[in-house]
Design a protein around this motif. Structure first.
Motif, PDB file in Angstrom:
ATOM      1  N   THR A  64     -36.051 -87.916 -36.323  1.00 42.28           N
ATOM      2  CA  THR A  64     -35.074 -88.243 -36.675  1.00 42.28           C
ATOM      3  C   THR A  64     -34.802 -89.607 -36.739  1.00 42.28           C
ATOM      4  N   PRO A  65     -33.900 -90.155 -37.428  1.00 38.47           N
ATOM      5  CA  PRO A  65     -33.713 -91.749 -37.488  1.00 38.47           C
ATOM      6  C   PRO A  65     -33.703 -92.368 -36.033  1.00 38.47           C
ATOM      7  N   ALA A  66     -32.898 -91.873 -34.875  1.00 37.79           N
ATOM      8  CA  ALA A  66     -32.835 -92.112 -33.834  1.00 37.79           C
ATOM      9  C   ALA A  66     -33.898 -91.977 -33.053  1.00 37.79           C
ATOM     10  N   GLY A  67     -34.842 -90.966 -33.309  1.00 35.32           N
ATOM     11  CA  GLY A  67     -36.279 -90.695 -32.560  1.00 35.32           C
ATOM     12  C   GLY A  67     -37.205 -91.681 -32.890  1.00 35.32           C
ATOM     13  N   ARG A  68     -37.127 -91.639 -34.374  1.00 32.00           N
ATOM     14  CA  ARG A  68     -38.305 -92.857 -34.838  1.00 32.00           C
ATOM     15  C   ARG A  68     -38.090 -94.123 -34.335  1.00 32.00           C
ATOM     16  N   GLU A 188     -26.556 -87.572 -33.585  1.00 33.11           N
ATOM     17  CA  GLU A 188     -27.280 -88.271 -32.404  1.00 33.11           C
ATOM     18  C   GLU A 188     -26.895 -89.711 -32.101  1.00 33.11           C
ATOM     19  N   VAL A 189     -27.381 -90.028 -31.014  1.00 32.71           N
ATOM     20  CA  VAL A 189     -26.827 -91.352 -30.397  1.00 32.71           C
ATOM     21  C   VAL A 189     -28.231 -91.790 -29.461  1.00 32.71           C
ATOM     22  N   SER A 190     -28.392 -93.263 -29.522  1.00 33.82           N
ATOM     23  CA  SER A 190     -29.692 -93.603 -28.790  1.00 33.82           C
ATOM     24  C   SER A 190     -29.181 -94.878 -28.071  1.00 33.82           C
ATOM     25  N   GLY A 191     -29.988 -95.441 -27.074  1.00 38.93           N
ATOM     26  CA  GLY A 191     -29.937 -96.691 -26.534  1.00 38.93           C
ATOM     27  C   GLY A 191     -31.176 -97.094 -26.081  1.00 38.93           C
ATOM     28  N   THR A 192     -31.532 -98.430 -26.317  1.00 37.91           N
ATOM     29  CA  THR A 192     -32.805 -99.043 -25.611  1.00 37.91           C
ATOM     30  C   THR A 192     -32.547-100.214 -24.956  1.00 37.91           C
ATOM     31  N   PHE A 193     -33.213-100.018 -23.753  1.00 37.82           N
ATOM     32  CA  PHE A 193     -33.362-101.349 -22.994  1.00 37.82           C
ATOM     33  C   PHE A 193     -34.545-102.033 -22.984  1.00 37.82           C
ATOM     34  N   GLU A 194     -34.514-103.400 -23.082  1.00 38.66           N
ATOM     35  CA  GLU A 194     -35.493-104.383 -23.043  1.00 38.66           C
ATOM     36  C   GLU A 194     -35.341-105.277 -21.905  1.00 38.66           C
ATOM     37  N   ASN A 195     -36.230-105.573 -20.781  1.00 46.40           N
ATOM     38  CA  ASN A 195     -36.012-106.436 -19.874  1.00 46.40           C
ATOM     39  C   ASN A 195     -36.274-107.965 -20.540  1.00 46.40           C
ATOM     40  N   SER A 215     -36.253 -96.081 -23.739  1.00 43.92           N
ATOM     41  CA  SER A 215     -35.285 -95.702 -24.733  1.00 43.92           C
ATOM     42  C   SER A 215     -34.775 -94.307 -24.471  1.00 43.92           C
ATOM     43  N   LEU A 216     -33.680 -94.053 -24.765  1.00 45.95           N
ATOM     44  CA  LEU A 216     -32.795 -92.697 -24.479  1.00 45.95           C
ATOM     45  C   LEU A 216     -32.313 -92.308 -25.889  1.00 45.95           C
ATOM     46  N   VAL A 217     -32.560 -90.989 -26.115  1.00 46.43           N
ATOM     47  CA  VAL A 217     -32.091 -90.398 -27.473  1.00 46.43           C
ATOM     48  C   VAL A 217     -31.255 -89.011 -26.917  1.00 46.43           C
ATOM     49  N   ILE A 218     -29.961 -88.941 -27.414  1.00 49.72           N
ATOM     50  CA  ILE A 218     -29.480 -87.403 -27.383  1.00 49.72           C
ATOM     51  C   ILE A 218     -29.154 -86.871 -28.706  1.00 49.72           C
ATOM     52  N   ASP A 224     -26.971 -76.444 -27.456  1.00 47.50           N
ATOM     53  CA  ASP A 224     -27.625 -77.305 -26.640  1.00 47.50           C
ATOM     54  C   ASP A 224     -27.627 -78.689 -26.799  1.00 47.50           C
ATOM     55  N   MET A 225     -27.723 -79.615 -25.876  1.00 46.37           N
ATOM     56  CA  MET A 225     -28.135 -80.906 -26.115  1.00 46.37           C
ATOM     57  C   MET A 225     -29.664 -81.252 -25.678  1.00 46.37           C
ATOM     58  N   ALA A 226     -30.393 -82.351 -26.482  1.00 45.60           N
ATOM     59  CA  ALA A 226     -31.560 -82.402 -26.386  1.00 45.60           C
ATOM     60  C   ALA A 226     -31.442 -83.714 -25.853  1.00 45.60           C
TER      61      ALA A 226
END
Length: 264
Positions: A64-68, A188-195, A215-218, A224-226
């Protein structure tokens, strides 16, 4: 006749509400592949990790766009990550909190992953101490990459396109600042952490700025929720770090997943 009409309207309205709750749902077998989704349904979770493998390829993220975006979140073109660990979970919505349809939505999940201050006090299993401990002693947003003024969580509206900054005081790696980038669609929703700051193992700067990406993708999969999580890290290629980093990041991904589920 009038009562019958009212009853029929109520049934239709209920059906529309139920349909609307999954109107934007993704098909699990389509976004993960039939074999992976079958394994996921049977086991509930799948994990894969790589250490010092030049041909390592992430394969559990949703197509998906968020997964990619999550799979392509490592942007350092000069150096590849030394370590990668990815975990994919599938959890029935009815097992999230009270299972209320009004909460088991991407909109609600979006607010959860932006509630950084609620990560303070999150617990995890410390493999080195063989017991549960507090993972983040401190967790909150800050005003900017170079402004450490504490600010409130940014949970209003959609997460899409938002960039915020935070401080996390990790039980093992010390206190560091991070940049968080968000992406959101109805399904879908995603968040990405970078130190932005270094992470230390004792006195050693084990991970320099920009060399840890989490990275976290819901994904909404109907009933279900993946939840897909991936850690990519670059650190000195020392044998002493291999087991330490695997244990540390694997348990952290589990802790983040458990924390996410507990917020419903």
């Amino acid at each position: 006749m009038k009562c019958s009409l009212i009853a029929r309207c109520a049934i239709i309205a209920s059906a529309l509400i139920m349909a609307g709750s999954s109107a934007f749902a993704l098909e699990g077998s389509a976004i993960f592949g039939a074999e992976t989704y079958k394994e996921l349904k049977e086991k509930g979770s799948i994990e894969r990790s790589f250490y010092m493998k030049d041909d390592a390829v992430l394969s559990l993220y949703p197509d998906t766009p968020a997964g990619r975006r999550a799979a392509a979140s490592w942007t350092n073109t000069e150096e590849k990550p030394v370590f990668l660990v990815e975990t994919l979970y599938l959890i029935p919505k009815e097992e999230l909190g009270s299972g209320q349809p009004s909460k088991t939505t991407i909109e609600y999940a979006s607010k959860i992953i932006r509630s950084v201050s609620k990560m303070q006090g999150m617990r995890y299993y410390s493999t080195s101490h063989k017991q549960e401990e507090v993972l983040y002693k401190e967790a909150h947003l800050i005003a900017g990459p170079n402004d450490f003024t504490r600010v409130e969580d940014n949970t209003a509206g959609s997460a899409d396109g938002k960039t915020v900054y935070c401080v996390l005081h990790d039980n093992s790696f010390g206190k560091a600042s991070y940049k968080l980038d968000y992406f959101e669609r109805p399904d879908e929703v995603s968040g990405t952490f970078e130190n932005l700051g270094p992470l230390k193992v004792g006195p050693i700067k084990a991970i320099t700025p920009g060399n840890l990406i989490i990275s976290l993708v819901i994904s909404d999969c109907g009933d279900d929720m993946a939840v897909y999580l991936v850690t990519q890290a670059k650190f000195p290629s020392l044998k002493m770090f291999e087991k330490l980093m695997y244990n540390s990041f694997s348990t952290r991904l589990t802790a983040i997943f458990n924390w996410f589920c507990n917020q419903f």
